[in-house]
Design a protein around this motif. Sequence first.
Motif, PDB file in Angstrom:
ATOM      1  N   SER A 167      33.752  15.432 -31.270  1.00 29.89           N
ATOM      2  CA  SER A 167      32.846  14.361 -31.676  1.00 29.89           C
ATOM      3  C   SER A 167      31.433  14.581 -31.139  1.00 29.89           C
ATOM      4  O   SER A 167      30.555  13.763 -31.359  1.00 29.89           O
ATOM      5  CB  SER A 167      33.377  13.010 -31.185  1.00 29.89           C
ATOM      6  N   ALA A 168      31.197  15.657 -30.421  1.00 26.75           N
ATOM      7  CA  ALA A 168      29.897  15.873 -29.773  1.00 26.75           C
ATOM      8  C   ALA A 168      28.865  16.327 -30.796  1.00 26.75           C
ATOM      9  O   ALA A 168      28.629  17.517 -30.999  1.00 26.75           O
ATOM     10  CB  ALA A 168      30.021  16.900 -28.660  1.00 26.75           C
ATOM     11  N   SER A 169      28.227  15.366 -31.423  1.00 28.14           N
ATOM     12  CA  SER A 169      27.229  15.697 -32.440  1.00 28.14           C
ATOM     13  C   SER A 169      25.958  16.239 -31.803  1.00 28.14           C
ATOM     14  O   SER A 169      25.541  15.785 -30.738  1.00 28.14           O
ATOM     15  CB  SER A 169      26.898  14.443 -33.249  1.00 28.14           C
ATOM     16  N   GLU A 170      25.377  17.205 -32.463  1.00 29.91           N
ATOM     17  CA  GLU A 170      24.095  17.731 -31.987  1.00 29.91           C
ATOM     18  C   GLU A 170      22.923  17.165 -32.786  1.00 29.91           C
ATOM     19  O   GLU A 170      21.803  17.655 -32.681  1.00 29.91           O
ATOM     20  CB  GLU A 170      24.106  19.266 -32.048  1.00 29.91           C
ATOM     21  N   GLY A 171      23.191  16.194 -33.613  1.00 28.30           N
ATOM     22  CA  GLY A 171      22.113  15.548 -34.347  1.00 28.30           C
ATOM     23  C   GLY A 171      22.013  16.043 -35.785  1.00 28.30           C
ATOM     24  O   GLY A 171      22.867  16.791 -36.267  1.00 28.30           O
ATOM     25  N   PRO A 172      20.963  15.614 -36.479  1.00 26.57           N
ATOM     26  CA  PRO A 172      20.838  15.969 -37.898  1.00 26.57           C
ATOM     27  C   PRO A 172      20.776  17.475 -38.113  1.00 26.57           C
ATOM     28  O   PRO A 172      20.149  18.185 -37.330  1.00 26.57           O
ATOM     29  CB  PRO A 172      19.506  15.319 -38.303  1.00 26.57           C
ATOM     30  N   GLY A 173      21.422  17.912 -39.140  1.00 28.26           N
ATOM     31  CA  GLY A 173      21.397  19.337 -39.452  1.00 28.26           C
ATOM     32  C   GLY A 173      22.181  19.631 -40.710  1.00 28.26           C
ATOM     33  O   GLY A 173      22.505  18.722 -41.494  1.00 28.26           O
ATOM     34  N   VAL A 174      22.473  20.890 -40.896  1.00 31.74           N
ATOM     35  CA  VAL A 174      23.187  21.326 -42.098  1.00 31.74           C
ATOM     36  C   VAL A 174      24.293  22.289 -41.696  1.00 31.74           C
ATOM     37  O   VAL A 174      24.077  23.193 -40.874  1.00 31.74           O
ATOM     38  CB  VAL A 174      22.232  22.058 -43.073  1.00 31.74           C
ATOM     39  N   CYS A 175      25.459  22.103 -42.264  1.00 29.63           N
ATOM     40  CA  CYS A 175      26.512  23.109 -42.168  1.00 29.63           C
ATOM     41  C   CYS A 175      26.587  23.829 -43.508  1.00 29.63           C
ATOM     42  O   CYS A 175      26.460  23.189 -44.568  1.00 29.63           O
ATOM     43  CB  CYS A 175      27.861  22.471 -41.871  1.00 29.63           C
ATOM     44  N   VAL A 176      26.749  25.116 -43.466  1.00 27.00           N
ATOM     45  CA  VAL A 176      26.955  25.855 -44.717  1.00 27.00           C
ATOM     46  C   VAL A 176      28.392  26.353 -44.761  1.00 27.00           C
ATOM     47  O   VAL A 176      29.001  26.626 -43.716  1.00 27.00           O
ATOM     48  CB  VAL A 176      25.987  27.055 -44.862  1.00 27.00           C
ATOM     49  N   ILE A 177      28.917  26.439 -45.959  1.00 30.85           N
ATOM     50  CA  ILE A 177      30.240  27.032 -46.163  1.00 30.85           C
ATOM     51  C   ILE A 177      30.025  28.226 -47.085  1.00 30.85           C
ATOM     52  O   ILE A 177      29.522  28.079 -48.202  1.00 30.85           O
ATOM     53  CB  ILE A 177      31.216  26.029 -46.808  1.00 30.85           C
ATOM     54  N   VAL A 178      30.339  29.397 -46.592  1.00 30.22           N
ATOM     55  CA  VAL A 178      30.099  30.633 -47.341  1.00 30.22           C
ATOM     56  C   VAL A 178      31.439  31.163 -47.829  1.00 30.22           C
ATOM     57  O   VAL A 178      32.371  31.337 -47.034  1.00 30.22           O
ATOM     58  CB  VAL A 178      29.413  31.693 -46.454  1.00 30.22           C
ATOM     59  N   GLU A 179      31.528  31.407 -49.121  1.00 31.79           N
ATOM     60  CA  GLU A 179      32.788  31.886 -49.685  1.00 31.79           C
ATOM     61  C   GLU A 179      32.682  33.379 -49.949  1.00 31.79           C
ATOM     62  O   GLU A 179      32.410  33.806 -51.062  1.00 31.79           O
ATOM     63  CB  GLU A 179      33.091  31.126 -50.967  1.00 31.79           C
ATOM     64  N   LEU A 180      32.871  34.167 -48.901  1.00 33.71           N
ATOM     65  CA  LEU A 180      32.776  35.613 -49.067  1.00 33.71           C
ATOM     66  C   LEU A 180      34.183  36.170 -49.274  1.00 33.71           C
ATOM     67  O   LEU A 180      34.576  36.474 -50.390  1.00 33.71           O
ATOM     68  CB  LEU A 180      32.083  36.223 -47.852  1.00 33.71           C
ATOM     69  N   PRO A 183      36.602  31.091 -46.675  1.00 33.12           N
ATOM     70  CA  PRO A 183      35.526  30.146 -46.355  1.00 33.12           C
ATOM     71  C   PRO A 183      35.156  30.203 -44.871  1.00 33.12           C
ATOM     72  O   PRO A 183      36.017  30.105 -44.006  1.00 33.12           O
ATOM     73  CB  PRO A 183      36.129  28.785 -46.722  1.00 33.12           C
ATOM     74  N   ARG A 184      33.882  30.411 -44.624  1.00 30.69           N
ATOM     75  CA  ARG A 184      33.373  30.431 -43.251  1.00 30.69           C
ATOM     76  C   ARG A 184      32.256  29.403 -43.145  1.00 30.69           C
ATOM     77  O   ARG A 184      31.581  29.124 -44.131  1.00 30.69           O
ATOM     78  CB  ARG A 184      32.804  31.810 -42.903  1.00 30.69           C
ATOM     79  N   THR A 185      32.041  28.934 -41.950  1.00 31.44           N
ATOM     80  CA  THR A 185      30.999  27.930 -41.789  1.00 31.44           C
ATOM     81  C   THR A 185      30.090  28.243 -40.605  1.00 31.44           C
ATOM     82  O   THR A 185      30.506  28.888 -39.639  1.00 31.44           O
ATOM     83  CB  THR A 185      31.607  26.510 -41.617  1.00 31.44           C
ATOM     84  N   ALA A 186      28.875  27.803 -40.733  1.00 27.96           N
ATOM     85  CA  ALA A 186      27.907  27.846 -39.632  1.00 27.96           C
ATOM     86  C   ALA A 186      27.083  26.577 -39.741  1.00 27.96           C
ATOM     87  O   ALA A 186      26.829  26.094 -40.856  1.00 27.96           O
ATOM     88  CB  ALA A 186      27.007  29.071 -39.742  1.00 27.96           C
ATOM     89  N   CYS A 187      26.707  26.033 -38.607  1.00 29.16           N
ATOM     90  CA  CYS A 187      25.939  24.781 -38.611  1.00 29.16           C
ATOM     91  C   CYS A 187      24.689  24.944 -37.753  1.00 29.16           C
ATOM     92  O   CYS A 187      24.730  25.612 -36.706  1.00 29.16           O
ATOM     93  CB  CYS A 187      26.779  23.633 -38.033  1.00 29.16           C
ATOM     94  N   TRP A 188      23.618  24.337 -38.194  1.00 37.29           N
ATOM     95  CA  TRP A 188      22.380  24.375 -37.416  1.00 37.29           C
ATOM     96  C   TRP A 188      21.745  23.000 -37.404  1.00 37.29           C
ATOM     97  O   TRP A 188      21.848  22.241 -38.386  1.00 37.29           O
ATOM     98  CB  TRP A 188      21.383  25.356 -38.033  1.00 37.29           C
ATOM     99  N   THR A 189      21.062  22.722 -36.338  1.00 34.15           N
ATOM    100  CA  THR A 189      20.315  21.462 -36.280  1.00 34.15           C
ATOM    101  C   THR A 189      18.998  21.629 -37.047  1.00 34.15           C
ATOM    102  O   THR A 189      18.553  22.758 -37.327  1.00 34.15           O
ATOM    103  CB  THR A 189      19.990  21.088 -34.829  1.00 34.15           C
ATOM    104  N   LEU A 190      18.376  20.498 -37.328  1.00 35.95           N
ATOM    105  CA  LEU A 190      17.086  20.531 -38.020  1.00 35.95           C
ATOM    106  C   LEU A 190      16.059  21.319 -37.204  1.00 35.95           C
ATOM    107  O   LEU A 190      15.253  22.076 -37.759  1.00 35.95           O
ATOM    108  CB  LEU A 190      16.612  19.089 -38.251  1.00 35.95           C
TER     109      LEU A 190
END
Lengths: 535, 179
Positions: A167-180, A183-190
């Motif tokens: 539940s430890a949110s790092e604040g607003p950002g975007v997660c991407v899901i890459v279907e290579l 499915p893999r994901t990476a998330c970054w803050t704004l």
Amino acid sequence: VKRTDDFLADLETQLGAAAAGRLRRRRRPRVAAVLRPALVAVVAAAAVGAFVLADGIGTDPERAADPPPPALPGGALLLPPAVPLDDCAEVVRSDDQSPPQELIDELEILRRPQGAQDTMPAMTLTVPVTELSLSHVRRWKREVPVTLVPSAGVVPRACTEPDARPSASEGPGVCVIVELDRPRTACWTLAQIRAGKAVAALDAPQADDTDFVVALMPDGVREVTFQTPQERDSYTVEETVVVAGLKGARSGDRITVTTSTETGACSDLIVERGTVPEDVMRAVPAFTRGTPQEPPADVVEFLRRSGAGHAWLNDARWILPPRDEGVGAWVVPVRDTRSGDCRHPLLQRPENVGGAGACLVAVREDEALGAMCLGADDLPGGAIMPIGSRIVFGFPPKGVMHARTTIDGVPATYQVTDGVLIVEIPEGGKAEPFEWHSASEPRIAVLNGTSISGLGASVANRIGAATGVEPARIGDYLEQTRSETLVLAASGHRSTAEAIRRELRVNTVGAIDGGVRSLAPDADVVVIVGADLAP
Amino acid sequence: MTEQEQLRTPEGFTAFYRRHAPPLTAFFLRRTGDAEVTADLVAETFAAALTSVKGFDPDRGPAVAWLYGIARNQLGSAQRRGRVEDRARRRLGMEPLQLTDAAIERVEALAAAEGTARALNELMGDLPPEQRAAVEARVVHELDYAEIATASDASETVIRQRVSRGLSRLRSGLKGGAL
């Protein structure tokens, strides 16, 4: 007026001369930076109800040096991995929660309308965000499908640290899901996205040892260069996302990110397609009148070079002042703009929080001469600026319809057109500082009492030039056989009528009687043109 | 050189004016019935075309269509406002032209000639192909009957008949109110 026996031949001569002057004219070099620090003081003065253009007009203003180019996003980092979605712990999530507007404002792909393809990939329940809005999901479909999930809270550690509290949110950002491959994901803050650090390794090497990285770039970045110890390559950013194939780009490897914009110091112009914000529409009358149209390429390029940020080009309006001397203005709704150069959020944060506003580009014969931009908060207060020694333009304070000055000792009044003032000082003239004038001007009616076509209009032009007040009405008098011109005034408007009498060399000023009143019910001064004013 | 490039040169614009000014004059005179208003409209239309020549987009149609688009706007504006706009002419610094009686007669004659030419053009299109070819060769290109006969692989007598019948049809068409 020239009398002609052979109209088509004489018109050909006139047009030929005009065409020679117009179509062979050499273009002046364009002004690159137009907004000066002095404008800030002008805006402040206007905000308290009145302004005086401190520099005066008649001398070329010194232009401030361009500000030093701000640092562009990018830098060196150790590549984090994009992890398989299966490895992510489930996050307690609220659905139908919109991501914050600042996130949408930063990433072009999030602002385009949602299409049928913009759905979450199958089996992606564990995407590590605390809040999800399916209507804000966007899918980037190029060589590798990438789904962007913007959220008020991203939890990248939910996928990388088994012991972390999901539940430890790092604040607003975007997660991407890459279907290579899976499915893999990476998330970054704004903040990471703005810094050009939103890069991750996909760790799915191809047969030729090429590794893939996925990156998100903030608006304004046109090109990004990745450099690993083994390879360096550049990519054009299309819709926020970059997927790059590079040797030596696995998680933990060092990578250097270098970004560039089309215009160097200023970022690229970003074209908005949605609805213009209400406060901007209300602040500039031009936006609710006339026909929306896209400015010509030269003007767009000028906006680009001026760092106008985001612009609703399709909703621009063309303004031509009543005293059309060949100088007009384009008024364009914009976002993320402030008085100053390079106002794009990418480059001048945190000062640039102005939100929506409008830019005004002064133009002569499709050539942009200068621009000024005001945020919606500043528009009601108005602002004005000179370009060189002969052009003055700007937005008046709300409700103000005229600006006054004195040119070589002669008072001059200029009318605001659709919420825009644009004035060309006569060549060689020296104008004193302008003042806004909100009192209503006298309404002048010109009635042609002769059968000479166009005589009323030409007399109206003379009156406008002499008094600075454009006649509000030009029409025909009851009869077309008048030999002498009459100037008639309503009570309280004798001085205006006297000025007109002197200009037209009429003997006396009379009072408006009932018959004339019926022809021009709301006029303060009526001029009935007689044959004595015929050319 | 494309039509767009031609228009953006003084010579090209002048040639464009020469080609289209007479029919445009007839166009306006038919709609206004007033030579002076017509002259104002022609002048303002070409001045507006010159000031906006950079906006001409050949992808949207030929230049003549663009010109008549401006012309219709000017006409509509003049009808609404009760006077012909002079903004473009002022912008170009063009002096107003006031027509003398001789100039008015010229404009009216030119419009009439344009009307006749237009009607003739339509009537020519209605002629049988062999008559149209014979009339064009004899009247427009001023060829001898013998030359036309040789080129058409017909006798001189046949060609004379075709020209005669063609001209006769044109005459009766014009008399019949084709104007």
